[in-house]
Motif scaffolding. Structure first.
Motif, PDB file in Angstrom:
ATOM      1  N   VAL A 182      -3.663   5.706   4.502  1.00  0.00           N
ATOM      2  CA  VAL A 182      -4.299   5.057   5.645  1.00  0.00           C
ATOM      3  C   VAL A 182      -3.234   4.522   6.601  1.00  0.00           C
ATOM      4  O   VAL A 182      -3.295   4.733   7.825  1.00  0.00           O
ATOM      5  N   ALA A 183      -2.234   3.818   6.041  1.00  0.00           N
ATOM      6  CA  ALA A 183      -1.161   3.267   6.864  1.00  0.00           C
ATOM      7  C   ALA A 183      -0.375   4.379   7.545  1.00  0.00           C
ATOM      8  O   ALA A 183      -0.029   4.289   8.728  1.00  0.00           O
ATOM      9  N   SER A 184      -0.096   5.446   6.797  1.00  0.00           N
ATOM     10  CA  SER A 184       0.666   6.555   7.354  1.00  0.00           C
ATOM     11  C   SER A 184      -0.084   7.229   8.498  1.00  0.00           C
ATOM     12  O   SER A 184       0.504   7.564   9.531  1.00  0.00           O
ATOM     13  N   THR A 185      -1.389   7.434   8.316  1.00  0.00           N
ATOM     14  CA  THR A 185      -2.198   8.043   9.375  1.00  0.00           C
ATOM     15  C   THR A 185      -2.216   7.167  10.624  1.00  0.00           C
ATOM     16  O   THR A 185      -2.093   7.664  11.751  1.00  0.00           O
ATOM     17  N   ALA A 186      -2.343   5.854  10.426  1.00  0.00           N
ATOM     18  CA  ALA A 186      -2.321   4.929  11.556  1.00  0.00           C
ATOM     19  C   ALA A 186      -0.976   4.980  12.278  1.00  0.00           C
ATOM     20  O   ALA A 186      -0.917   4.934  13.520  1.00  0.00           O
ATOM     21  N   GLU A 187       0.106   5.092  11.510  1.00  0.00           N
ATOM     22  CA  GLU A 187       1.437   5.187  12.123  1.00  0.00           C
ATOM     23  C   GLU A 187       1.597   6.491  12.903  1.00  0.00           C
ATOM     24  O   GLU A 187       2.186   6.493  13.990  1.00  0.00           O
ATOM     25  N   ASP A 188       1.070   7.580  12.371  1.00  0.00           N
ATOM     26  CA  ASP A 188       1.150   8.863  13.071  1.00  0.00           C
ATOM     27  C   ASP A 188       0.372   8.807  14.391  1.00  0.00           C
ATOM     28  O   ASP A 188       0.852   9.274  15.427  1.00  0.00           O
TER      29      ASP A 188
ATOM     30  N   ILE B 288       5.811  18.495   7.003  1.00  0.00           N
ATOM     31  CA  ILE B 288       6.401  18.006   5.751  1.00  0.00           C
ATOM     32  C   ILE B 288       6.430  16.483   5.732  1.00  0.00           C
ATOM     33  O   ILE B 288       6.064  15.841   4.738  1.00  0.00           O
ATOM     34  N   GLU B 289       6.846  15.906   6.850  1.00  0.00           N
ATOM     35  CA  GLU B 289       6.927  14.449   6.960  1.00  0.00           C
ATOM     36  C   GLU B 289       5.555  13.803   6.788  1.00  0.00           C
ATOM     37  O   GLU B 289       5.404  12.794   6.089  1.00  0.00           O
ATOM     38  N   MET B 290       4.540  14.381   7.407  1.00  0.00           N
ATOM     39  CA  MET B 290       3.204  13.788   7.351  1.00  0.00           C
ATOM     40  C   MET B 290       2.633  13.817   5.942  1.00  0.00           C
ATOM     41  O   MET B 290       1.930  12.894   5.535  1.00  0.00           O
ATOM     42  N   VAL B 291       2.937  14.850   5.186  1.00  0.00           N
ATOM     43  CA  VAL B 291       2.460  14.930   3.804  1.00  0.00           C
ATOM     44  C   VAL B 291       3.229  13.950   2.917  1.00  0.00           C
ATOM     45  O   VAL B 291       2.635  13.161   2.166  1.00  0.00           O
TER      46      VAL B 291
ATOM     47  N   ASP C 248       4.827  11.287   3.626  1.00  0.00           N
ATOM     48  CA  ASP C 248       4.675   9.877   3.963  1.00  0.00           C
ATOM     49  C   ASP C 248       3.352   9.295   3.484  1.00  0.00           C
ATOM     50  O   ASP C 248       3.146   8.091   3.557  1.00  0.00           O
ATOM     51  N   LYS C 249       2.460  10.130   2.998  1.00  0.00           N
ATOM     52  CA  LYS C 249       1.150   9.655   2.569  1.00  0.00           C
ATOM     53  C   LYS C 249       1.006   9.562   1.054  1.00  0.00           C
ATOM     54  O   LYS C 249      -0.066   9.239   0.549  1.00  0.00           O
ATOM     55  N   VAL C 250       2.092   9.832   0.331  1.00  0.00           N
ATOM     56  CA  VAL C 250       2.070   9.781  -1.130  1.00  0.00           C
ATOM     57  C   VAL C 250       2.884   8.575  -1.601  1.00  0.00           C
ATOM     58  O   VAL C 250       4.075   8.488  -1.292  1.00  0.00           O
ATOM     59  N   PRO C 251       2.263   7.625  -2.315  1.00  0.00           N
ATOM     60  CA  PRO C 251       3.017   6.470  -2.816  1.00  0.00           C
ATOM     61  C   PRO C 251       4.234   6.902  -3.625  1.00  0.00           C
ATOM     62  O   PRO C 251       4.195   7.913  -4.327  1.00  0.00           O
ATOM     63  N   VAL C 252       5.310   6.151  -3.543  1.00  0.00           N
ATOM     64  CA  VAL C 252       6.612   6.409  -4.165  1.00  0.00           C
ATOM     65  C   VAL C 252       7.365   7.484  -3.382  1.00  0.00           C
ATOM     66  O   VAL C 252       8.516   7.278  -2.992  1.00  0.00           O
ATOM     67  N   VAL C 253       6.714   8.624  -3.124  1.00  0.00           N
ATOM     68  CA  VAL C 253       7.352   9.653  -2.316  1.00  0.00           C
ATOM     69  C   VAL C 253       7.632   9.113  -0.907  1.00  0.00           C
ATOM     70  O   VAL C 253       8.650   9.435  -0.303  1.00  0.00           O
ATOM     71  N   ASP C 254       6.717   8.280  -0.393  1.00  0.00           N
ATOM     72  CA  ASP C 254       6.918   7.719   0.939  1.00  0.00           C
ATOM     73  C   ASP C 254       8.170   6.841   0.984  1.00  0.00           C
ATOM     74  O   ASP C 254       8.872   6.794   1.998  1.00  0.00           O
TER      75      ASP C 254
ATOM     76  N   THR D  77      -2.633  -2.716  -2.185  1.00  0.00           N
ATOM     77  CA  THR D  77      -3.783  -1.791  -2.250  1.00  0.00           C
ATOM     78  C   THR D  77      -3.688  -0.839  -3.428  1.00  0.00           C
ATOM     79  O   THR D  77      -4.457   0.131  -3.494  1.00  0.00           O
ATOM     80  N   ALA D  78      -2.756  -1.089  -4.354  1.00  0.00           N
ATOM     81  CA  ALA D  78      -2.559  -0.219  -5.523  1.00  0.00           C
ATOM     82  C   ALA D  78      -2.264   1.229  -5.110  1.00  0.00           C
ATOM     83  O   ALA D  78      -2.613   2.167  -5.817  1.00  0.00           O
ATOM     84  N   GLY D  79      -1.618   1.383  -3.972  1.00  0.00           N
ATOM     85  CA  GLY D  79      -1.221   2.721  -3.516  1.00  0.00           C
ATOM     86  C   GLY D  79      -2.231   3.423  -2.643  1.00  0.00           C
ATOM     87  O   GLY D  79      -1.899   4.399  -1.956  1.00  0.00           O
ATOM     88  N   PHE D  80      -3.477   2.937  -2.633  1.00  0.00           N
ATOM     89  CA  PHE D  80      -4.522   3.617  -1.858  1.00  0.00           C
ATOM     90  C   PHE D  80      -4.346   3.419  -0.349  1.00  0.00           C
ATOM     91  O   PHE D  80      -4.927   4.171   0.443  1.00  0.00           O
ATOM     92  N   GLY D  81      -3.583   2.411   0.022  1.00  0.00           N
ATOM     93  CA  GLY D  81      -3.401   2.156   1.452  1.00  0.00           C
ATOM     94  C   GLY D  81      -2.335   3.019   2.097  1.00  0.00           C
ATOM     95  O   GLY D  81      -2.245   3.067   3.328  1.00  0.00           O
TER      96      GLY D  81
END
Length: 206
Positions: free
Chosen positions: A147-153, A59-62, A64-70, A140-144
């Motif tokens: 990417v940032a979340s995956t790098a953090e994971d 749940i956290e991984m999903v 954290d990868k959505v802008p605003v939801v993160d 990044t207009a939300g596109f990052g």
């Protein structure tokens, strides 16, 4: 000294993702001989515990990868990640691992110290993560965000594993976090200056 590095690495990992270090310790303790958890933390190896942690991690991984939801997720995790950091530091620093053979010798008198240290470390890393995400999203207009979340994971997984099997390399991970903190501060300061300049320009020509 290795106890401190092990606990610090696990707590820092919890600051990025609350569930990865707990799940890592539980899985390694249950299925390998890389770590022998103290009796008070044996619940991490329970099958139900591992299942629940896995679901929460998914749940956290999903989220954290959505802008605003993160951002909403980071607010909720303000309470979860420091708690996980305290648990991870306490369990990790009191565990016997491939590099720590006498874990009880370091924190013999102050049993609360590892938990408190873990809470503080995880809270600081969480604060850095939460502060950096708006900067990433805006630039990044939300596109990052994914990417940032995956790098953090990935960083959280690496930090957790290294903290257990090769804690001296945790120092390198902490160096990366310090560099990230400097980057976030500079970017935020630059954005403030740009907004101030924009407001000044509108007042001048408006």
């Amino acid at each position: 000294m290795f106890e401190v590095l092990t606990g610090t690495g696990l707590a820092a990992s919890a600051g990025l993702n609350a569930y990865i270090p707990l799940l890592t310790m539980g899985l390694l303790a249950r299925y390998t001989s890389a770590i022998d958890l103290p009796s008070g933390s044996a619940w991490l190896t329970n099958g139900w515990t591992l299942t629940i942690l896995s679901i929460l991690l998914a749940i956290e991984m999903v989220a954290d990868k959505v802008p605003v939801v993160d951002h909403v997720n980071d607010i909720v995790q303000t309470f979860v990640r420091p708690t996980a950091g305290g648990l991870a530091f306490g369990a990790g620093s009191a565990s016997e691992t491939v590099t720590v053979t006498d874990p009880g010798s370091f924190f013999t008198s102050n049993q609360w110290a590892p938990i408190a240290a873990g809470v503080v470390i995880a809270l600081v890393v969480h604060g850095l993560k939460a502060a950096s995400r708006p900067v990433v999203n805006v630039t990044t207009a939300g596109f990052g965000a994914p990417v940032a979340s995956t790098a953090e994971d990935i960083g959280s997984v690496l930090m957790s594993v290294l903290a257990i099997v090769l804690p001296v390399l945790v120092l390198g991970g902490l160096g990366v976090l310090v560099w990230a903190a400097v980057w976030v501060v500079r970017r935020r300061n630059r954005r403030r200056r740009e907004r101030a300049a924009s407001v000044g320009t509108r007042h001048l020509f408006g």
